[in-house]
Every structure is written in structure tokens, then in C-alpha cells.
Enzyme design. Structure first.
Site, PDB file in Angstrom:
ATOM      1  CE1 TYR A 195      -3.165  -2.984   5.834  1.00  0.00           C
ATOM      2  CE2 TYR A 195      -3.081  -0.560   5.383  1.00  0.00           C
ATOM      3  CZ  TYR A 195      -3.239  -1.817   5.051  1.00  0.00           C
ATOM      4  OH  TYR A 195      -3.256  -2.049   3.603  1.00  0.00           O
ATOM      5  CE  LYS A 227       0.073  -4.472   2.820  1.00  0.00           C
ATOM      6  NZ  LYS A 227      -0.042  -5.983   2.544  1.00  0.00           N
ATOM      7  CB  THR A 232      -0.906  -0.004   1.292  1.00  0.00           C
ATOM      8  OG1 THR A 232      -1.446   1.359   1.456  1.00  0.00           O
ATOM      9  CG2 THR A 232      -0.237  -0.303   2.488  1.00  0.00           C
ATOM     10  CG  ASP A 233      -1.021   4.977  -1.084  1.00  0.00           C
ATOM     11  OD1 ASP A 233      -1.714   4.305  -0.050  1.00  0.00           O
ATOM     12  OD2 ASP A 233      -1.612   5.856  -1.761  1.00  0.00           O
ATOM     13  CD  GLU A 234      -3.027   3.455   4.726  1.00  0.00           C
ATOM     14  OE1 GLU A 234      -2.811   3.217   5.931  1.00  0.00           O
ATOM     15  OE2 GLU A 234      -4.301   3.255   4.157  1.00  0.00           O
TER      16      GLU A 234
HETATM   17  P1  NAD Z   1      -9.535  -7.341   2.673  1.00  0.00           P
HETATM   18  O1  NAD Z   1      -9.432  -7.216   3.926  1.00  0.00           O
HETATM   19  O2  NAD Z   1     -10.752  -6.967   1.882  1.00  0.00           O
HETATM   20  O3  NAD Z   1      -9.153  -8.896   2.384  1.00  0.00           O
HETATM   21  C1  NAD Z   1      -8.160  -9.673   2.870  1.00  0.00           C
HETATM   22  C2  NAD Z   1      -8.191 -11.090   2.775  1.00  0.00           C
HETATM   23  O4  NAD Z   1      -7.202 -11.763   3.216  1.00  0.00           O
HETATM   24  C3  NAD Z   1      -9.525 -11.643   3.460  1.00  0.00           C
HETATM   25  O5  NAD Z   1     -10.092 -12.419   2.316  1.00  0.00           O
HETATM   26  C4  NAD Z   1      -9.095 -12.418   4.648  1.00  0.00           C
HETATM   27  O6  NAD Z   1      -9.805 -13.497   4.953  1.00  0.00           O
HETATM   28  C5  NAD Z   1      -7.723 -12.842   4.070  1.00  0.00           C
HETATM   29  N1  NAD Z   1      -6.660 -13.005   5.146  1.00  0.00           N
HETATM   30  C6  NAD Z   1      -6.269 -12.031   6.257  1.00  0.00           C
HETATM   31  N2  NAD Z   1      -5.521 -12.755   6.986  1.00  0.00           N
HETATM   32  C7  NAD Z   1      -5.034 -14.044   6.583  1.00  0.00           C
HETATM   33  C8  NAD Z   1      -4.155 -14.867   7.097  1.00  0.00           C
HETATM   34  N3  NAD Z   1      -3.746 -14.618   7.928  1.00  0.00           N
HETATM   35  N4  NAD Z   1      -4.128 -15.741   6.252  1.00  0.00           N
HETATM   36  C9  NAD Z   1      -4.981 -16.272   5.024  1.00  0.00           C
HETATM   37  N5  NAD Z   1      -5.903 -15.345   4.697  1.00  0.00           N
HETATM   38  C10 NAD Z   1      -5.874 -14.086   5.420  1.00  0.00           C
HETATM   39  O7  NAD Z   1      -8.236  -6.610   2.142  1.00  0.00           O
HETATM   40  P2  NAD Z   1      -8.143  -6.070   0.530  1.00  0.00           P
HETATM   41  O8  NAD Z   1      -8.655  -4.424   0.540  1.00  0.00           O
HETATM   42  O9  NAD Z   1      -8.579  -6.901  -0.570  1.00  0.00           O
HETATM   43  O10 NAD Z   1      -6.687  -5.967   0.679  1.00  0.00           O
HETATM   44  C11 NAD Z   1      -5.897  -6.860  -0.185  1.00  0.00           C
HETATM   45  C12 NAD Z   1      -4.421  -6.414  -0.182  1.00  0.00           C
HETATM   46  O11 NAD Z   1      -4.233  -5.368  -0.707  1.00  0.00           O
HETATM   47  C13 NAD Z   1      -3.716  -6.114   1.273  1.00  0.00           C
HETATM   48  O12 NAD Z   1      -2.559  -6.807   1.483  1.00  0.00           O
HETATM   49  C14 NAD Z   1      -3.803  -4.804   1.454  1.00  0.00           C
HETATM   50  O13 NAD Z   1      -2.564  -4.513   2.330  1.00  0.00           O
HETATM   51  C15 NAD Z   1      -3.569  -4.194   0.117  1.00  0.00           C
HETATM   52  N6  NAD Z   1      -3.981  -3.028  -0.337  1.00  0.00           N
HETATM   53  C16 NAD Z   1      -5.229  -2.738  -0.422  1.00  0.00           C
HETATM   54  C17 NAD Z   1      -5.659  -1.528  -0.688  1.00  0.00           C
HETATM   55  C18 NAD Z   1      -7.140  -0.742  -0.601  1.00  0.00           C
HETATM   56  O14 NAD Z   1      -7.568  -0.035  -0.849  1.00  0.00           O
HETATM   57  N7  NAD Z   1      -7.965  -1.731  -0.151  1.00  0.00           N
HETATM   58  C19 NAD Z   1      -4.586  -0.531  -1.227  1.00  0.00           C
HETATM   59  C20 NAD Z   1      -3.522  -1.004  -1.537  1.00  0.00           C
HETATM   60  C21 NAD Z   1      -3.098  -2.190  -1.015  1.00  0.00           C
HETATM   61  O1  TDX Z   2     -16.647   6.409   7.789  1.00  0.00           O
HETATM   62  C1  TDX Z   2     -15.622   6.850   7.486  1.00  0.00           C
HETATM   63  N1  TDX Z   2     -15.634   8.130   7.277  1.00  0.00           N
HETATM   64  C2  TDX Z   2     -14.291   8.634   6.749  1.00  0.00           C
HETATM   65  O2  TDX Z   2     -14.147  10.008   6.711  1.00  0.00           O
HETATM   66  C3  TDX Z   2     -14.438   5.895   7.116  1.00  0.00           C
HETATM   67  C4  TDX Z   2     -14.499   4.321   7.398  1.00  0.00           C
HETATM   68  C5  TDX Z   2     -13.156   6.632   6.600  1.00  0.00           C
HETATM   69  N2  TDX Z   2     -13.086   7.874   6.415  1.00  0.00           N
HETATM   70  C6  TDX Z   2     -11.869   8.425   5.971  1.00  0.00           C
HETATM   71  C7  TDX Z   2     -10.514   7.982   6.386  1.00  0.00           C
HETATM   72  C8  TDX Z   2      -9.471   8.082   5.118  1.00  0.00           C
HETATM   73  O3  TDX Z   2      -9.422   9.416   5.055  1.00  0.00           O
HETATM   74  O4  TDX Z   2     -11.830   8.085   4.433  1.00  0.00           O
HETATM   75  C9  TDX Z   2     -10.697   7.929   4.192  1.00  0.00           C
HETATM   76  C10 TDX Z   2     -10.571   6.420   3.538  1.00  0.00           C
HETATM   77  O5  TDX Z   2     -10.607   5.596   4.758  1.00  0.00           O
HETATM   78  P1  TDX Z   2     -10.617   4.092   4.415  1.00  0.00           P
HETATM   79  O6  TDX Z   2     -11.412   3.453   3.716  1.00  0.00           O
HETATM   80  O7  TDX Z   2     -10.420   3.482   5.921  1.00  0.00           O
HETATM   81  O8  TDX Z   2      -9.041   3.907   3.982  1.00  0.00           O
HETATM   82  P2  TDX Z   2      -7.603   4.056   4.404  1.00  0.00           P
HETATM   83  O9  TDX Z   2      -7.303   4.376   5.681  1.00  0.00           O
HETATM   84  O10 TDX Z   2      -7.196   5.437   3.601  1.00  0.00           O
HETATM   85  O11 TDX Z   2      -6.916   2.794   3.695  1.00  0.00           O
HETATM   86  C11 TDX Z   2      -7.191   2.196   2.417  1.00  0.00           C
HETATM   87  O12 TDX Z   2      -6.200   2.573   1.601  1.00  0.00           O
HETATM   88  C12 TDX Z   2      -5.163   1.947   1.694  1.00  0.00           C
HETATM   89  C13 TDX Z   2      -7.352   0.674   2.692  1.00  0.00           C
HETATM   90  O13 TDX Z   2      -8.243   0.347   3.830  1.00  0.00           O
HETATM   91  C14 TDX Z   2      -5.970   0.312   3.084  1.00  0.00           C
HETATM   92  O14 TDX Z   2      -6.080  -1.442   3.046  1.00  0.00           O
HETATM   93  C15 TDX Z   2      -5.000   0.380   1.909  1.00  0.00           C
HETATM   94  O15 TDX Z   2      -3.727  -0.148   2.157  1.00  0.00           O
END
Ligand code: NAD
Ligand code: TDX
Length: 331
Positions: free
Chosen positions: A147, A151, A120-122
């Protein structure tokens, strides 16, 4: 090619598996997923007879060793992924994100298997609102939350295994994803499903925080591109030039869903809330030719809103549980 997908029953993994069944029909996919609160086998139902599914935890070294031994490549999505949860209870983030990644790296090293690590960019921390710069592959790691620290830890392990053991690995750090199958704890689905239930959107703090939005299909196409064209040992940033502040996103959702522009609540802020993320993805674009297909967030959100309208039975049970947690957290 036999591809092991970790976390393939979560948001991005589900979209990856469903999409690559279409775009790479010759790949043999095995999904390993612990089916935490964030993963569901129902997500993979449309492709259930075309993949192998293993219910298991990536922190289980013996299981991971057996699965990796049988793969040509690993795409590693599995992680605990929600910042608010990591502030409430950090341990699962340490186990899944750090120890789980360590187990995969050891297995990939032993069996000489290519691995692509999804991050992630975080990990880069945050930028000021008026800072003209964006994150690049050279930006130092500076994570803020449990988190993002977990990562960043995993990213460092991958880099060390590349340098010390010559691991055949690539990394990607992507910005905020949106699209179908995203858990209702996340910002965009929380607001869409809330509006559908007659609940006002909830903006943390003043709603001024900026995220760099990308459609999940664009992220996943970039991952496939890196697997096929990326240079082993390299990190690639993935982003679609989609910076929007949270107020702008809520305003767009309200407009698209026929609600007044002032129909939202400001709620208490997330502790340590990162102000702004912004990705410079020029390395990926220049080296591989990848570019995002969803250039228009309005069109992407329209499609996403329709998906949540059509899938209420998918999100309604999780919605109730999630909102109870937010009530306890005061957000
Ligand atoms: P998510 O939480 O929706 O899905 C995560 C999945 O991993 C779930 O199915 C969960 O059951 C599984 N999991 C968790 N722990 C596990 C373990 N110990 N063993 C096996 N399975 C396990 O997450 P997502 O949003 O789909 O994110 C997927 C990946 O992408 C993550 O690595 C996250 O850091 C990265 N990522 C997410 C975002 C975003 O915006 N959602 C952005 C950049 C990177
Ligand atoms: O109810 C809300 N109100 C609100 O203002 C929630 C749930 C979030 N927020 C804000 C927090 C953040 O500024 O919205 C923005 C996005 O929040 P999230 O969806 O929780 O995402 P963020 O914390 O930015 O992280 C996401 O992007 C990077 C994903 O959850 C991560 O898995 C990924 O790595």
C-alpha cells in the site's frame, strides 16, 4: 469552481463532499468513484441532489479524460487504502493507486487543470519509538508495505509531472484519520463496532505501535486550505500532533464505552508493521494559517463512538465480511 472529487464515496471523500457542501456552497462537485467494497453511494445520500455522481474507475483513461476536461480542479482521494489488504492481494493497489493516478495526471496535463493529490505519511516509512524527530516535507520516501509503496509511487509521478510538464499540482501527506464513515476494517472502527457487539479489541503484536491521529474534518479543512492558499508544485504534511500508541487508543475506547481496562486481546502482528508515524505540519501552518480544530482525541472519539452507535445498519454487513477476512488472516 467545478471540482472533480475522486473516491468521494469512501471515508475521507464522503466527509469532504458533505463538508464542502456546507463550507463552499458555490463549488460544483462531481464525484467519480468505482464503489469498491470501501465506497458506498449511501454515504452521499444526504447531498445526492446537490452533486453529480459518476460510477467509474479512475484507471479508465477515456472516462478520466472526459471528466477532467470538464473540471477546474481535481481533488484526488481515490485509492485502495488498507495495509492488511495490500499484504493479502497487492494488485488492486497497483491499478488504482499508481495507474489511476497516472491517468488523472495525463488528463490534468492535457486540459491544464489544477490537481490536488491526497497521500499519506506512510510513504516516509516509520520512526523508532524513541526517535525525537518527526516526518517533514524533506524526509526521504521509504515505504514498507505494498500500500505505502503504491502511494509513494503515485507521489513520485505527481512530482515528476510538476517538474517535467509544469503540472498545476499540489500534494499532501496526512497522518491517520478517524471519524464518521470509516470502514470497519480500520483500527478505530473495528474496535468500536467490536465492543458494541461484545467482542474484545484486537491489538496487533504488543500494541506498542504509534500513530499520529487527526480528525477527518481537520484533514479535509487542510485540503481546502491547500487548494485555496497552497503554492502550486509544493508538498504539505498534514497532522494534528496526535501521537498515541495503539494500547492508549484501546484504553480510551474501553473507558469511554464502559468496559474494563484489561478487556482486549493481543493477536498476531501485521507483517512489516510500521512502528511509529509522526508529522511535523509546521510548513502548512506557517504558510496558510491552518490549524486543527479537534485538539482533544477524547472528544473526537466520543463523537465517533456515538456515530457508530447511531449507524449500526451502515456498518453491520461490512463488519461480518471484514471479520471473516481477519479470521482467515489470523488477526
Ligand atoms: P477508503 O478506502 O475509505 O475510500 C477509497 C474510495 O476510493 C472508495 O470509495 C473506493 O470505492 C474508491 N476507489 C478505490 N479505487 C478506485 C478506482 N480505481 N477508481 C475510482 N474509485 C476508486 O479510503 P480513505 O481512508 O477515505 O482514503 C482516501 C485517500 O486518503 C486515499 O488516497 C488514502 O491513501 C489517503 N489517506 C488516508 C488516510 C487514512 O487514515 N484513512 C490517511 C492519509 C491519507
Ligand atoms: O485490529 C487491528 N488492530 C491493530 O492493532 C487493526 C485493524 C489495526 N491495528 C493497528 C495497526 C496500526 O498500528 O492499529 C494501527 C492502525 O491500523 P490501520 O487502521 O490499519 O491504519 P494504518 O495501517 O496505520 O494506515 C492508516 O493510516 C494511513 C490508513 O489505513 C491508511 O489509508 C493511511 O494512509
Amino acid at each position: 469552481m467545478k471540482v472533480l472529487v475522486t473516491g468521494g464515496a469512501g471515508f475521507i471523500g464522503t466527509n469532504f463532499v458533505q463538508r464542502t457542501r456546507q463550507t463552499r456552497p458555490d463549488w460544483e462537485l462531481t464525484v467519480v468513484d468505482a464503489l469498491t467494497y470501501a465506497g458506498s453511494l449511501e454515504n452521499l445520500a444526504p447531498v445526492a441532489d446537490q452533486i453529480e455522481f459518476v460510477h467509474g474507475n479512475i484507471a479508465d483513461g477515456d472516462l478520466v479524460d472526459r471528466l477532467v476536461a470538464n473540471a477546474d480542479a481535481v481533488v484526488h482521494f481515490a485509492a485502495e487504502s488498507h495495509n492488511d489488504n495490500s499484504l493479502d492481494d497487492p494488485w488492486p493497489f497497483m491499478e488504482s493507486n499508481i495507474i489511476g493516478t497516472f491517468r488523472l495526471l495525463e488528463a490534468a496535463r492535457k486540459h491544464n487543470v489544477r490537481i490536488h493529490h491526497i497521500s499519506t505519511d506512510e510513504v516516509y516509512g516509520d520512526l523508532e519509538l524513541d526517535d525525537p524527530s518527526r516526518f517533514t516535507e524533506q524526509t526521504p520516501l521509504n515505504p514498507s508495505s505494498p500500500y505505502s509503496a503504491s502511494k509513494a509511487s503515485a507521489d513520485l509521478l505527481v512530482r515528476a509531472w510538476i517538474r517535467s510538464f509544469g503540472l498545476q499540482a499540489t500534494l499532501s501527506n496526512c497522518s491517520n484519520n478517524y471519524g464518521p464513515y470509516q470502514h470497519v476494517e480500520k483500527f478505530i472502527p473495528r474496535q468500536i463496532t467490536g465492543i458494541l457487539q461484545g467482542i474484545k479489541p484486537k491489538l496487533y503484536g504488543k500494541g506498542a505501535n504509534v500513530r499520529d491521529w487527526i480528525h477527518v474534518d481537520d484533514h479535509n479543512d487542510a485540503v481546502v486550505t491547500i487548494l485555496e492558499k497552497g503554492r502550486v508544485g509544493e508538498t504539505y504534511l498534514i497532522g494534528a500532533d496526535g501521537e498515541q500508541d495503539n494500547r492508549q487508543i484501546v484504553a480510551l475506547l474501553l473507558e469511554l464505552m464502559g468496559k474494563p481496562a484489561d478487556w482486549f486481546d493481543l493477536v498476531s502482528d501485521r507483517p512489516g508493521h510500521d512502528m511509529r508515524y509522526a508529522i511535523d505540519s509546521s510548513k502548512l501552518r506557517a504558510e496558510t494559517g491552518w490549524s486543527p480544530q479537534y485538539q482533544d482525541i477524547r472528544a473526537g472519539l466520543t463523537q465517533t463512538i456515538q456515530w457508530y452507535r447511531d449507524h449500526e445498519s451502515w456498518w453491520a454487513p461490512a463488519k461480518e465480511r471484514t471479520e471473516q477476512t481477519y479470521l482467515r488472516l489470523g488477526r
